[in-house]
Write a protein that holds these residues in place. Structure first.
Motif, PDB file in Angstrom:
ATOM      1  N   ASP A 129       0.832  -1.203   0.000  1.00 46.69           N
ATOM      2  CA  ASP A 129       0.000   0.000   0.000  1.00 46.69           C
ATOM      3  C   ASP A 129       0.865   1.251   0.000  1.00 46.69           C
ATOM      4  OD1 ASP A 129      -2.279  -1.511  -0.037  1.00 46.69           O
ATOM      5  OD2 ASP A 129      -3.015  -0.868   1.924  1.00 46.69           O
ATOM      6  N   GLY A 130       1.905   1.245   0.797  1.00 43.94           N
ATOM      7  CA  GLY A 130       2.816   2.390   0.832  1.00 43.94           C
ATOM      8  C   GLY A 130       3.502   2.616  -0.502  1.00 43.94           C
ATOM      9  N   TYR A 131       3.887   1.529  -1.157  1.00 49.10           N
ATOM     10  CA  TYR A 131       4.528   1.631  -2.470  1.00 49.10           C
ATOM     11  C   TYR A 131       3.565   2.267  -3.477  1.00 49.10           C
ATOM     12  CZ  TYR A 131       7.193   0.395  -6.626  1.00 49.10           C
ATOM     13  OH  TYR A 131       7.900   0.455  -7.792  1.00 49.10           O
ATOM     14  N   VAL A 132       2.313   1.776  -3.498  1.00 54.18           N
ATOM     15  CA  VAL A 132       1.328   2.301  -4.450  1.00 54.18           C
ATOM     16  C   VAL A 132       1.013   3.759  -4.124  1.00 54.18           C
ATOM     17  CG1 VAL A 132      -1.015   2.058  -5.364  1.00 54.18           C
ATOM     18  CG2 VAL A 132       0.357   0.018  -4.920  1.00 54.18           C
ATOM     19  N   ARG A 133       0.855   4.076  -2.845  1.00 58.23           N
ATOM     20  CA  ARG A 133       0.566   5.473  -2.473  1.00 58.23           C
ATOM     21  C   ARG A 133       1.704   6.394  -2.901  1.00 58.23           C
ATOM     22  NH1 ARG A 133      -1.281   3.236   2.806  1.00 58.23           N
ATOM     23  NH2 ARG A 133      -3.528   3.041   2.620  1.00 58.23           N
ATOM     24  N   ARG A 134       2.954   5.969  -2.684  1.00 53.42           N
ATOM     25  CA  ARG A 134       4.098   6.783  -3.086  1.00 53.42           C
ATOM     26  C   ARG A 134       4.100   6.951  -4.608  1.00 53.42           C
ATOM     27  NH1 ARG A 134       6.328  10.916  -2.106  1.00 53.42           N
ATOM     28  NH2 ARG A 134       6.135  10.307   0.049  1.00 53.42           N
ATOM     29  N   ALA A 135       3.789   5.888  -5.340  1.00 55.16           N
ATOM     30  CA  ALA A 135       3.712   5.981  -6.802  1.00 55.16           C
ATOM     31  C   ALA A 135       2.617   6.961  -7.213  1.00 55.16           C
ATOM     32  CB  ALA A 135       3.459   4.598  -7.412  1.00 55.16           C
ATOM     33  N   MET A 136       1.474   6.962  -6.493  1.00 52.85           N
ATOM     34  CA  MET A 136       0.395   7.900  -6.814  1.00 52.85           C
ATOM     35  C   MET A 136       0.839   9.331  -6.555  1.00 52.85           C
ATOM     36  SD  MET A 136      -3.283   6.179  -5.827  1.00 52.85           S
ATOM     37  CE  MET A 136      -2.927   5.766  -4.139  1.00 52.85           C
ATOM     38  N   VAL A 137       1.478   9.566  -5.418  1.00 56.53           N
ATOM     39  CA  VAL A 137       1.920  10.921  -5.085  1.00 56.53           C
ATOM     40  C   VAL A 137       2.934  11.416  -6.114  1.00 56.53           C
ATOM     41  CG1 VAL A 137       3.232  12.278  -3.402  1.00 56.53           C
ATOM     42  CG2 VAL A 137       1.398  10.771  -2.625  1.00 56.53           C
ATOM     43  N   ASN A 138       3.916  10.584  -6.437  1.00 55.54           N
ATOM     44  CA  ASN A 138       4.928  10.993  -7.411  1.00 55.54           C
ATOM     45  C   ASN A 138       4.309  11.261  -8.784  1.00 55.54           C
ATOM     46  OD1 ASN A 138       6.877  10.762  -5.461  1.00 55.54           O
ATOM     47  ND2 ASN A 138       7.597   8.770  -6.130  1.00 55.54           N
TER      48      ASN A 138
END
Length: 179
Positions: free
Chosen positions: A59-68
């Motif tokens: 989830d953290g990986y996907v959220r970071r990808a969304m933010v970037n």
């Protein structure tokens, strides 16, 4: 990617997709943009799937990808917007009422005891399953259920919240079983 990793990714998206879409919607403020953002982030995640060793961090990986991705899109879009003396072709959505509701709800959450507020935020804002909330708070699942239930009852009975945003007819009140 073949077989098992592909199926594992598909299961992850099926399980966490709705929560991730809510996060994307908060980032973009628009459902269609949120769907595009989530799709782009999931594509990046899919490409890196076999390199992600800690499945608990997905989830953290996907959220970071969304933010970037959102930042990248925002920078690109910023260059495409130019001032003009002509009004826009279509009306701009007025989010005033939604913003007011968010402010009132945040104040109502602030009136809850800390443990109830944490449970509500983790359960409904972060969309964590009860077991994950229990682990995060260091309590049992039963305690999470009772804490969330008490918090929801307090929010339903919050006079200031009810005054700002009264419930529609037929929701709550005597004889409706809202316990």
């Amino acid at each position: 990617m073949n077989g098992a990793p592909h199926e594992e990714f598909r299961e992850y998206v099926a399980a966490r997709g709705p929560a991730l879409l809510r996060t994307a919607t908060r980032l973009t403020g628009d459902r269609a943009d949120a769907e595009d953002l989530l799709q782009a982030a999931l594509a990046k995640t899919y490409l890196a799937w076999e390199r992600i060793g800690d499945r608990a961090a997905l989830d953290g990986y996907v959220r970071r990808a969304m933010v970037n991705t959102q930042i990248s899109w925002w920078r690109r879009r910023r260059l495409e917007v130019y001032p003009t003396d002509r009004p826009p072709d279509r009306a701009v959505d007025d989010h005033t009422r939604r913003t007011e509701m968010r402010d009132v709800l945040e104040r109502a959450l602030g009136r809850l005891p800390a443990q109830q507020r944490k449970a509500i935020v983790l359960r409904f804002y972060a969309d964590m399953p009860e077991a994950e909330v229990a682990k995060a708070l260091g309590v049992s699942v039963g305690t999470v259920k009772s804490t969330v239930s008490r918090a929801m009852a307090r929010l339903r009975d919050d006079d200031l919240l009810g005054r700002e945003f009264p419930r529609p007819a037929g929701h709550g009140g005597a004889g409706t079983g809202r316990g």
